[in-house]
Design a protein around this motif. Structure first.
Motif, PDB file in Angstrom:
ATOM      1  N   VAL A   1      13.946   7.690   4.288  1.00  0.00           N
ATOM      2  CA  VAL A   1      12.643   7.036   4.315  1.00  0.00           C
ATOM      3  C   VAL A   1      12.756   5.655   3.678  1.00  0.00           C
ATOM      4  N   GLN A   2      12.270   4.663   4.385  1.00  0.00           N
ATOM      5  CA  GLN A   2      12.210   3.306   3.840  1.00  0.00           C
ATOM      6  C   GLN A   2      10.746   2.979   3.539  1.00  0.00           C
ATOM      7  N   LEU A   3      10.525   2.384   2.391  1.00  0.00           N
ATOM      8  CA  LEU A   3       9.180   2.030   1.951  1.00  0.00           C
ATOM      9  C   LEU A   3       9.094   0.523   1.744  1.00  0.00           C
ATOM     10  N   VAL A   4       8.054  -0.072   2.262  1.00  0.00           N
ATOM     11  CA  VAL A   4       7.863  -1.509   2.116  1.00  0.00           C
ATOM     12  C   VAL A   4       6.450  -1.770   1.605  1.00  0.00           C
ATOM     13  N   GLU A   5       6.382  -2.421   0.437  1.00  0.00           N
ATOM     14  CA  GLU A   5       5.080  -2.747  -0.142  1.00  0.00           C
ATOM     15  C   GLU A   5       4.653  -4.147   0.266  1.00  0.00           C
ATOM     16  N   SER A   6       3.365  -4.376   0.207  1.00  0.00           N
ATOM     17  CA  SER A   6       2.810  -5.711   0.404  1.00  0.00           C
ATOM     18  C   SER A   6       1.458  -5.778  -0.283  1.00  0.00           C
ATOM     19  N   GLY A   7       0.954  -6.994  -0.407  1.00  0.00           N
ATOM     20  CA  GLY A   7      -0.381  -7.159  -0.963  1.00  0.00           C
ATOM     21  C   GLY A   7      -0.417  -7.743  -2.356  1.00  0.00           C
ATOM     22  N   GLY A   8       0.734  -7.876  -2.999  1.00  0.00           N
ATOM     23  CA  GLY A   8       0.734  -8.464  -4.320  1.00  0.00           C
ATOM     24  C   GLY A   8       0.332  -9.929  -4.269  1.00  0.00           C
TER      25      GLY A   8
ATOM     26  N   LEU B   1      -7.432  -6.366  -5.801  1.00  0.00           N
ATOM     27  CA  LEU B   1      -6.334  -6.457  -4.848  1.00  0.00           C
ATOM     28  C   LEU B   1      -6.151  -5.103  -4.175  1.00  0.00           C
ATOM     29  N   ARG B   2      -5.585  -5.148  -2.985  1.00  0.00           N
ATOM     30  CA  ARG B   2      -5.237  -3.916  -2.301  1.00  0.00           C
ATOM     31  C   ARG B   2      -3.763  -3.960  -1.941  1.00  0.00           C
ATOM     32  N   LEU B   3      -2.994  -3.071  -2.506  1.00  0.00           N
ATOM     33  CA  LEU B   3      -1.580  -2.982  -2.189  1.00  0.00           C
ATOM     34  C   LEU B   3      -1.384  -1.966  -1.069  1.00  0.00           C
ATOM     35  N   SER B   4      -0.433  -2.270  -0.194  1.00  0.00           N
ATOM     36  CA  SER B   4      -0.110  -1.386   0.915  1.00  0.00           C
ATOM     37  C   SER B   4       1.355  -0.985   0.847  1.00  0.00           C
ATOM     38  N   CYS B   5       1.634   0.186   1.341  1.00  0.00           N
ATOM     39  CA  CYS B   5       3.008   0.689   1.417  1.00  0.00           C
ATOM     40  C   CYS B   5       3.165   1.354   2.768  1.00  0.00           C
ATOM     41  N   VAL B   6       4.125   0.896   3.542  1.00  0.00           N
ATOM     42  CA  VAL B   6       4.371   1.464   4.863  1.00  0.00           C
ATOM     43  C   VAL B   6       5.717   2.168   4.856  1.00  0.00           C
ATOM     44  N   ALA B   7       5.721   3.397   5.346  1.00  0.00           N
ATOM     45  CA  ALA B   7       6.950   4.183   5.413  1.00  0.00           C
ATOM     46  C   ALA B   7       7.516   4.152   6.816  1.00  0.00           C
ATOM     47  N   SER B   8       8.831   4.143   6.894  1.00  0.00           N
ATOM     48  CA  SER B   8       9.507   4.216   8.189  1.00  0.00           C
ATOM     49  C   SER B   8      10.763   5.057   8.025  1.00  0.00           C
ATOM     50  N   GLY B   9      11.316   5.459   9.133  1.00  0.00           N
ATOM     51  CA  GLY B   9      12.530   6.253   9.104  1.00  0.00           C
ATOM     52  C   GLY B   9      12.266   7.741   9.139  1.00  0.00           C
ATOM     53  N   ASP B  10      11.140   8.129   8.608  1.00  0.00           N
ATOM     54  CA  ASP B  10      10.719   9.527   8.627  1.00  0.00           C
ATOM     55  C   ASP B  10       9.251   9.564   8.233  1.00  0.00           C
ATOM     56  N   THR B  11       8.571  10.586   8.636  1.00  0.00           N
ATOM     57  CA  THR B  11       7.175  10.717   8.229  1.00  0.00           C
ATOM     58  C   THR B  11       7.087  11.117   6.770  1.00  0.00           C
ATOM     59  N   ILE B  12       6.061  10.665   6.094  1.00  0.00           N
ATOM     60  CA  ILE B  12       5.854  11.040   4.693  1.00  0.00           C
ATOM     61  C   ILE B  12       4.820  12.154   4.582  1.00  0.00           C
ATOM     62  N   ASP B  13       4.665  12.871   5.677  1.00  0.00           N
ATOM     63  CA  ASP B  13       3.788  14.028   5.655  1.00  0.00           C
ATOM     64  C   ASP B  13       4.330  15.057   4.663  1.00  0.00           C
ATOM     65  N   ARG B  14       3.498  15.537   3.789  1.00  0.00           N
ATOM     66  CA  ARG B  14       3.854  16.516   2.758  1.00  0.00           C
ATOM     67  C   ARG B  14       4.829  15.949   1.727  1.00  0.00           C
ATOM     68  N   TYR B  15       4.669  14.692   1.428  1.00  0.00           N
ATOM     69  CA  TYR B  15       5.425  14.030   0.382  1.00  0.00           C
ATOM     70  C   TYR B  15       4.521  13.796  -0.824  1.00  0.00           C
TER      71      TYR B  15
ATOM     72  N   SER C   1      -4.839   6.392   7.531  1.00  0.00           N
ATOM     73  CA  SER C   1      -5.114   7.272   8.659  1.00  0.00           C
ATOM     74  C   SER C   1      -3.887   7.459   9.523  1.00  0.00           C
ATOM     75  N   ALA C   2      -2.974   6.519   9.445  1.00  0.00           N
ATOM     76  CA  ALA C   2      -1.736   6.603  10.221  1.00  0.00           C
ATOM     77  C   ALA C   2      -0.740   7.571   9.610  1.00  0.00           C
ATOM     78  N   LYS C   3      -1.044   8.080   8.426  1.00  0.00           N
ATOM     79  CA  LYS C   3      -0.223   9.075   7.721  1.00  0.00           C
ATOM     80  C   LYS C   3       1.079   8.530   7.171  1.00  0.00           C
ATOM     81  N   ASP C   4       1.505   7.374   7.635  1.00  0.00           N
ATOM     82  CA  ASP C   4       2.736   6.805   7.110  1.00  0.00           C
ATOM     83  C   ASP C   4       2.467   5.592   6.244  1.00  0.00           C
ATOM     84  N   ASP C   5       1.255   5.430   5.819  1.00  0.00           N
ATOM     85  CA  ASP C   5       0.960   4.345   4.909  1.00  0.00           C
ATOM     86  C   ASP C   5       0.146   4.829   3.724  1.00  0.00           C
ATOM     87  N   LEU C   6       0.244   4.040   2.687  1.00  0.00           N
ATOM     88  CA  LEU C   6      -0.333   4.385   1.400  1.00  0.00           C
ATOM     89  C   LEU C   6      -0.943   3.125   0.818  1.00  0.00           C
TER      90      LEU C   6
END
Length: 125
Positions: free
Chosen positions: A1-8, A17-31, A73-78
């Motif tokens: 899983v790769q995580l990329v933050e933004s919003g700082g 402020l609103r920080l965002s984190c997008v996951a890729s490489g695998d779903t973060i469902d049940r993480y 709502s996309a389940k892969d973002d935080l």
């Protein structure tokens, strides 16, 4: 899983402020997902956590009532919504993910998270 933050950004005290984190490489469902922050020469501090398999959230006392962690709502973002920011909130903020079970997620420590983003800088003046 790769995580990329933004919003700082640099903001004035009292701002938001609103920080965002997008996951890729695998779903973060049940993480177990968390936000941490760190300033130079200090240990990484847990800010908030949520398990993507449920709605249990946890917050550091220093941010309770001001910060909100949420899943996208996309389940892969935080997200981390930060309001009433204070100068002491200034730090590099990191998104983290791990397979800590739901019932233990609220007490997870930094070493329990196996996936980390590169960080995004928040400066409050």
């Amino acid at each position: 899983v790769q995580l990329v933050e933004s919003g700082g950004a640099s903001v004035q005290a009292g701002g938001s402020l609103r920080l965002s984190c997008v996951a890729s490489g695998d779903t973060i469902d049940r993480y177990c997902m968390g936000w941490f922050r760190q300033i130079p020469d200090k240990e990484r501090e847990g800010v908030a956590a949520v398990h993507t398999g449920g709605d249990i959230t946890a917050y550091a006392d220093s941010v309770k009532g001001r910060f909100t962690i949420s899943k996208g709502s996309a389940k892969d973002d935080l997200f981390l919504e930060m309001t009433t920011l204070k100068p002491e909130d200034s730090a590099t903020y990191y998104c983290a993910g791990g397979r800590t079970p739901r019932q233990l997620c609220s007490s997870a420590l930094a070493q329990d998270f196996g996936y980390w983003g590169q960080g995004t800088q928040v400066t409050v003046s």
